[in-house]
Design an enzyme around this catalytic site. Sequence first.
Site, PDB file in Angstrom:
ATOM      1  CB  SER A   4       5.230   6.862  -7.549  1.00 52.98           C
ATOM      2  OG  SER A   4       3.940   7.256  -7.148  1.00 52.98           O
TER       3      SER A   4
ATOM      4  CE1 TYR B  50       8.038  10.132  -3.349  1.00 53.33           C
ATOM      5  CE2 TYR B  50       5.815  10.259  -4.273  1.00 53.33           C
ATOM      6  CZ  TYR B  50       6.908   9.511  -3.871  1.00 53.33           C
ATOM      7  OH  TYR B  50       6.882   8.137  -3.991  1.00 53.33           O
TER       8      TYR B  50
ATOM      9  CE  LYS C 135       9.956   7.921  -5.635  1.00 56.58           C
ATOM     10  NZ  LYS C 135      11.047   7.029  -5.234  1.00 56.58           N
TER      11      LYS C 135
ATOM     12  CG  ASN D 202      -2.893   4.306  -3.885  1.00 59.09           C
ATOM     13  OD1 ASN D 202      -2.804   4.530  -5.097  1.00 59.09           O
ATOM     14  ND2 ASN D 202      -3.141   5.267  -3.017  1.00 59.09           N
TER      15      ASN D 202
ATOM     16  CG  ASN E 180      -0.031   7.500   2.459  1.00 54.56           C
ATOM     17  OD1 ASN E 180       1.116   7.457   2.890  1.00 54.56           O
ATOM     18  ND2 ASN E 180      -0.336   8.112   1.326  1.00 54.56           N
TER      19      ASN E 180
ATOM     20  NE  ARG F 266      -4.556  14.098   0.220  1.00 51.27           N
ATOM     21  CZ  ARG F 266      -4.070  12.896   0.554  1.00 51.27           C
ATOM     22  NH1 ARG F 266      -3.704  12.654   1.801  1.00 51.27           N
ATOM     23  NH2 ARG F 266      -3.977  11.940  -0.346  1.00 51.27           N
TER      24      ARG F 266
ATOM     25  CG  ASP G 195      -6.091  13.910  -2.910  1.00 47.11           C
ATOM     26  OD1 ASP G 195      -4.854  13.780  -2.976  1.00 47.11           O
ATOM     27  OD2 ASP G 195      -6.767  13.575  -1.912  1.00 47.11           O
TER      28      ASP G 195
HETATM   29  P1  NAD Z   1       9.873   4.041   3.485  1.00 43.71           P
HETATM   30  O1  NAD Z   1      10.124   5.444   3.920  1.00 43.71           O
HETATM   31  O2  NAD Z   1       9.263   3.107   4.454  1.00 43.71           O
HETATM   32  O3  NAD Z   1      11.242   3.400   2.950  1.00 43.71           O
HETATM   33  C1  NAD Z   1      12.254   4.160   2.346  1.00 43.71           C
HETATM   34  C2  NAD Z   1      13.557   3.795   3.046  1.00 43.71           C
HETATM   35  O4  NAD Z   1      14.612   4.558   2.452  1.00 43.71           O
HETATM   36  C3  NAD Z   1      13.543   4.132   4.543  1.00 43.71           C
HETATM   37  O5  NAD Z   1      13.972   3.005   5.266  1.00 43.71           O
HETATM   38  C4  NAD Z   1      14.547   5.289   4.670  1.00 43.71           C
HETATM   39  O6  NAD Z   1      15.223   5.260   5.911  1.00 43.71           O
HETATM   40  C5  NAD Z   1      15.469   5.020   3.486  1.00 43.71           C
HETATM   41  N1  NAD Z   1      16.140   6.213   2.956  1.00 43.71           N
HETATM   42  C6  NAD Z   1      15.591   7.400   2.605  1.00 43.71           C
HETATM   43  N2  NAD Z   1      16.541   8.232   2.138  1.00 43.71           N
HETATM   44  C7  NAD Z   1      17.713   7.547   2.173  1.00 43.71           C
HETATM   45  C8  NAD Z   1      19.043   7.879   1.829  1.00 43.71           C
HETATM   46  N3  NAD Z   1      19.378   9.081   1.385  1.00 43.71           N
HETATM   47  N4  NAD Z   1      19.993   6.927   1.979  1.00 43.71           N
HETATM   48  C9  NAD Z   1      19.686   5.703   2.465  1.00 43.71           C
HETATM   49  N5  NAD Z   1      18.445   5.344   2.825  1.00 43.71           N
HETATM   50  C10 NAD Z   1      17.468   6.265   2.683  1.00 43.71           C
HETATM   51  O7  NAD Z   1       9.018   4.118   2.147  1.00 43.71           O
HETATM   52  P2  NAD Z   1       8.314   2.938   1.330  1.00 43.71           P
HETATM   53  O8  NAD Z   1       6.857   3.139   1.429  1.00 43.71           O
HETATM   54  O9  NAD Z   1       8.898   1.630   1.680  1.00 43.71           O
HETATM   55  O10 NAD Z   1       8.731   3.365  -0.148  1.00 43.71           O
HETATM   56  C11 NAD Z   1       9.878   2.835  -0.781  1.00 43.71           C
HETATM   57  C12 NAD Z   1      10.074   3.563  -2.096  1.00 43.71           C
HETATM   58  O11 NAD Z   1       8.895   3.421  -2.888  1.00 43.71           O
HETATM   59  C13 NAD Z   1      10.300   5.064  -1.948  1.00 43.71           C
HETATM   60  O12 NAD Z   1      11.256   5.468  -2.900  1.00 43.71           O
HETATM   61  C14 NAD Z   1       8.953   5.660  -2.257  1.00 43.71           C
HETATM   62  O13 NAD Z   1       9.055   6.963  -2.780  1.00 43.71           O
HETATM   63  C15 NAD Z   1       8.430   4.685  -3.301  1.00 43.71           C
HETATM   64  N6  NAD Z   1       6.964   4.642  -3.367  1.00 43.71           N
HETATM   65  C16 NAD Z   1       6.244   4.410  -2.230  1.00 43.71           C
HETATM   66  C17 NAD Z   1       4.852   4.396  -2.297  1.00 43.71           C
HETATM   67  C18 NAD Z   1       4.024   4.185  -1.046  1.00 43.71           C
HETATM   68  O14 NAD Z   1       2.842   4.504  -1.057  1.00 43.71           O
HETATM   69  N7  NAD Z   1       4.566   3.625   0.031  1.00 43.71           N
HETATM   70  C19 NAD Z   1       4.214   4.593  -3.525  1.00 43.71           C
HETATM   71  C20 NAD Z   1       4.979   4.806  -4.661  1.00 43.71           C
HETATM   72  C21 NAD Z   1       6.362   4.819  -4.573  1.00 43.71           C
HETATM   73  N1  UDP Z   2      -7.801  10.020   1.883  1.00 41.15           N
HETATM   74  C1  UDP Z   2      -8.800  10.419   2.749  1.00 41.15           C
HETATM   75  N2  UDP Z   2      -8.464  10.639   4.047  1.00 41.15           N
HETATM   76  C2  UDP Z   2      -7.205  10.498   4.539  1.00 41.15           C
HETATM   77  C3  UDP Z   2      -6.193  10.086   3.630  1.00 41.15           C
HETATM   78  C4  UDP Z   2      -6.525   9.883   2.316  1.00 41.15           C
HETATM   79  O1  UDP Z   2      -9.956  10.556   2.357  1.00 41.15           O
HETATM   80  O2  UDP Z   2      -6.973  10.742   5.734  1.00 41.15           O
HETATM   81  C5  UDP Z   2      -8.147   9.734   0.472  1.00 41.15           C
HETATM   82  C6  UDP Z   2      -7.423  10.607  -0.538  1.00 41.15           C
HETATM   83  O3  UDP Z   2      -8.142  11.797  -0.758  1.00 41.15           O
HETATM   84  C7  UDP Z   2      -7.381   9.689  -1.764  1.00 41.15           C
HETATM   85  C8  UDP Z   2      -7.296   8.276  -1.158  1.00 41.15           C
HETATM   86  O4  UDP Z   2      -7.739   8.407   0.195  1.00 41.15           O
HETATM   87  O5  UDP Z   2      -8.603   9.769  -2.478  1.00 41.15           O
HETATM   88  C9  UDP Z   2      -5.874   7.708  -1.149  1.00 41.15           C
HETATM   89  O6  UDP Z   2      -5.002   8.654  -0.518  1.00 41.15           O
HETATM   90  P1  UDP Z   2      -3.538   8.263  -0.055  1.00 41.15           P
HETATM   91  O7  UDP Z   2      -2.940   9.490   0.601  1.00 41.15           O
HETATM   92  O8  UDP Z   2      -3.557   7.011   0.744  1.00 41.15           O
HETATM   93  O9  UDP Z   2      -2.778   7.931  -1.419  1.00 41.15           O
HETATM   94  P2  UDP Z   2      -2.598   8.801  -2.758  1.00 41.15           P
HETATM   95  O10 UDP Z   2      -3.452   8.134  -3.783  1.00 41.15           O
HETATM   96  O11 UDP Z   2      -2.968  10.199  -2.479  1.00 41.15           O
HETATM   97  O12 UDP Z   2      -1.139   8.624  -3.069  1.00 41.15           O
END
Ligand code: NAD
Ligand code: UDP
Length: 357
Positions: free
Chosen positions: A131, A155, A159, A185, A205, A310, A313
């Site tokens: 991330s 969190y 990572k 994002n 989010n 927040r 942030d």
């Molecule tokens: P998500 O929660 O929709 O998907 C994660 C999946 O992993 C879920 O289906 C959950 O059931 C499964 N899971 C969690 N712990 C597990 C375990 N111990 N064993 C087996 N399965 C497990 O999240 P996402 O948005 O699809 O994100 C996927 C990955 O990307 C995550 O690792 C997250 O941290 C990373 N990530 C997400 C974002 C975002 O904004 N969505 C941004 C950066 C990184």
């Molecule tokens: N944000 C906001 N209101 C919300 C959720 C998020 O104003 O209800 C803003 C937050 O402060 C940031 C941007 O939206 O500037 C993106 O936030 P998000 O939580 O989606 O992702 P982040 O970049 O924090 O991982």
Amino acid sequence: MSVNFMRNKILVTGGAGYIGSHTCIALHEAGYDMVVYDNLSNSSREAINRVSTLIGQNIEFVEGDIRDIEALRQVFSSHQFFGVIHFAGLKAVGESVAKPLLYYNNNVIGTIDLLEVMAEYDVKNLVFSSSATVYGDPENLPIDENSPRSCTNPYGQSKLTVEHILEDLVTSDSSWNLIPLRYFNPVGAHSSGQIGEDPNDIPNNLMPYISQVAVGKLEKLSIFGNDYPTIDGTGVRDFIHVTDLAQGHVSALNYLERRTSSTNPSDMKKSVGFLPINLGTGKGTSVLELVNAFTEVTGRDIPYQFTDRRAGDIASCYASADKAKVLLGWQAKLSVNDMCKDTWYWQSMNPSGYKVS
Ligand code: NAD
Ligand code: UDP
């Protein structure tokens, strides 16, 4: 048990989740076969059913936890995987502050368990969901992969810790090929409106919050801060369409395949090592710009109020996407308007997400 050999078979941990489900479609379209392994702690079986319908083929699904080593062994002994895309993890920053042990256990110990089983079965190609949060509050923009890393919440630490573990692993054994993809994002949904982001409870989010206001589930958006040093005072982020992000995983796998399977000596066959790559568009969009784009594209008014910043942030965060372009031949194609359109299509077709409303 019979071993089902396919050169291009991929284990997708967390493949029932938001990014994983979209990536399964992209993998299928690119000719990969896959097994999804997920404990459904933050997803539903319905996502896999819908992906299967969209690709016209049943996806092999194993319900299991990455910390269950025996269950993982069973999967690895029944299939010959080329590699693993490792999405499985918990991702809520606030929850990680309240439950740090849960996050380190799931995200760090779970990844170590997975890596140990991969090593046992000599599967050493990994694409890992990292991330942009590993960059903390960046010194320079756009953020490139050599920027300093630091995190302020469990969190993000989970990572970053996994990234350090991957680096140490490569140092110990250079036959590993490890690509952490640092997502900016991710937003949007599949253009069919069949799969998308389905947060439990009230979304943390921005984009899912906006779309739930638009569909009438939430009353108004709170915009966290309008006094940042940005174009309009609101936070700036690099929003990337989940379909583009999914395609980035295919490009990373293609790269691993090229680098590890070449028979041409002039291709400098050597292992990839630890290769972090940003997946972003390279463009920053402010919170207000996203709200206005959503209204313009969908015709839905989004009532909002400005509130305090927040905690934790940062003002601005957007990627240098050059490394992905040069090495993987990948770049984001879809616009902020596409992100809004597809989010709204998914949300309006599925006001209660995967749950039957
Ligand atoms: P998500 O929660 O929709 O998907 C994660 C999946 O992993 C879920 O289906 C959950 O059931 C499964 N899971 C969690 N712990 C597990 C375990 N111990 N064993 C087996 N399965 C497990 O999240 P996402 O948005 O699809 O994100 C996927 C990955 O990307 C995550 O690792 C997250 O941290 C990373 N990530 C997400 C974002 C975002 O904004 N969505 C941004 C950066 C990184
Ligand atoms: N944000 C906001 N209101 C919300 C959720 C998020 O104003 O209800 C803003 C937050 O402060 C940031 C941007 O939206 O500037 C993106 O936030 P998000 O939580 O989606 O992702 P982040 O970049 O924090 O991982």
